[in-house]
Write a protein that holds these residues in place. Sequence first.
Motif, short mmCIF file in Angstrom:
data_model
loop_
_atom_site.label_atom_id
_atom_site.label_comp_id
_atom_site.label_asym_id
_atom_site.label_seq_id
_atom_site.Cartn_x
_atom_site.Cartn_y
_atom_site.Cartn_z
N VAL A 122 55.01 11.54 51.25
CA VAL A 122 54.70 11.74 49.83
C VAL A 122 53.20 11.87 49.64
N HIS A 123 52.80 12.88 48.88
CA HIS A 123 51.41 13.06 48.48
C HIS A 123 51.32 12.87 46.98
N MET A 124 50.40 12.02 46.55
CA MET A 124 50.08 11.85 45.14
C MET A 124 48.58 12.03 45.00
N GLY A 125 48.18 13.23 44.59
CA GLY A 125 46.77 13.54 44.60
C GLY A 125 46.28 13.60 46.04
N LEU A 126 45.22 12.86 46.33
CA LEU A 126 44.67 12.81 47.69
C LEU A 126 45.20 11.62 48.48
N THR A 127 46.15 10.89 47.91
CA THR A 127 46.77 9.76 48.60
C THR A 127 48.07 10.22 49.25
N ALA A 128 48.27 9.81 50.50
CA ALA A 128 49.47 10.21 51.24
C ALA A 128 50.09 9.00 51.91
N ALA A 129 51.42 8.89 51.83
CA ALA A 129 52.14 7.78 52.45
C ALA A 129 53.34 8.32 53.22
N LEU A 130 53.53 7.84 54.43
CA LEU A 130 54.64 8.23 55.28
C LEU A 130 55.54 7.02 55.48
N ALA A 131 56.82 7.15 55.14
CA ALA A 131 57.77 6.04 55.23
C ALA A 131 58.90 6.40 56.17
N SER A 132 59.39 5.41 56.88
CA SER A 132 60.56 5.58 57.75
C SER A 132 61.47 4.38 57.59
N VAL A 133 62.76 4.60 57.79
CA VAL A 133 63.76 3.55 57.63
C VAL A 133 64.52 3.38 58.93
N GLY A 191 61.55 13.44 38.23
CA GLY A 191 61.97 14.83 38.25
C GLY A 191 61.58 15.52 39.55
N LEU A 192 60.38 15.23 40.05
CA LEU A 192 59.93 15.83 41.30
C LEU A 192 60.71 15.29 42.49
N MET A 193 60.97 13.98 42.49
CA MET A 193 61.71 13.39 43.59
C MET A 193 63.16 13.87 43.61
N ARG A 194 63.77 13.99 42.44
CA ARG A 194 65.15 14.48 42.37
C ARG A 194 65.23 15.92 42.89
N LYS A 195 64.23 16.73 42.55
CA LYS A 195 64.20 18.11 43.04
C LYS A 195 64.08 18.14 44.56
N ALA A 196 63.22 17.28 45.11
CA ALA A 196 63.04 17.24 46.56
C ALA A 196 64.31 16.80 47.27
N VAL A 197 65.02 15.81 46.70
CA VAL A 197 66.26 15.34 47.30
C VAL A 197 67.32 16.44 47.29
N ARG A 198 67.42 17.17 46.19
CA ARG A 198 68.41 18.25 46.11
C ARG A 198 68.09 19.36 47.10
N GLU A 199 66.81 19.68 47.25
CA GLU A 199 66.43 20.71 48.21
C GLU A 199 66.74 20.26 49.63
N ARG A 200 66.47 19.01 49.93
CA ARG A 200 66.78 18.47 51.26
C ARG A 200 68.28 18.48 51.52
#
Length: 234
Positions: free
Chosen positions: A13-24, A205-214
Amino acid sequence: SPLPQTSSGSALVHMGLTAALASVTGPAECQRASSQLSDRAILTVNLKIAPFAPADRRVVNPNTDRRCLEQARAIEKALEAAVLLHLYPRASIEVDVVVLADDGGRLCAAINAATLALIDAGIAMKDMVCACSAGVSGDEGSETIVDLNRSEMMGGVGESAVYLPCAIMPQRGTIVLAQCESRLGLKSFERVLEAAVDGCEVVFGLMRKAVRERAGVLLAAKSGGISIDVDVPR
């Protein structure tokens, strides 16, 4: 690689210039029987800051840094409100979040990345957890701003910094996280909180769009419509 080889799902996830990588990782059997819970799973969040992420290149030890530990627990509590832990008794679910770039708002980026990673791993959730921050700017805090960067979090000359990260379950209209260390009047707090919630709705809204695309890509691959390249570690 910052991702465990046994990862069940991941998200960047990128929010502006901040980026976070998550794994489960998981649901999996607990390594120690004494740590099992008979009625639900144990959710653990580990938050790490890459050495090159902060602007000052300061090395942050995730095991001793107070701010890092507090944010990991905050992410944990926010996710526990949404994950259906009772469906995975005696199991453990581990979420690893690595902040790759930190220009402010790393807590919100980490929560959003962790939520998408849980969805990618197929973990049952009652709702998404979407996070965004809000604050004030201008003379006497006359302007409300959202998704603050590092300079906005610190405040300008003669301004008091106001920073309020917020996380909600948008489809349920529930706030699961709201932190503010600044002194605010009730009306000012309500105004900033309302702006943060509005920001969370946009993120949803952005996250829901990304999940649907995935999901669309995975369904197309399952039906043989497209192919997905997978890097297998040697």
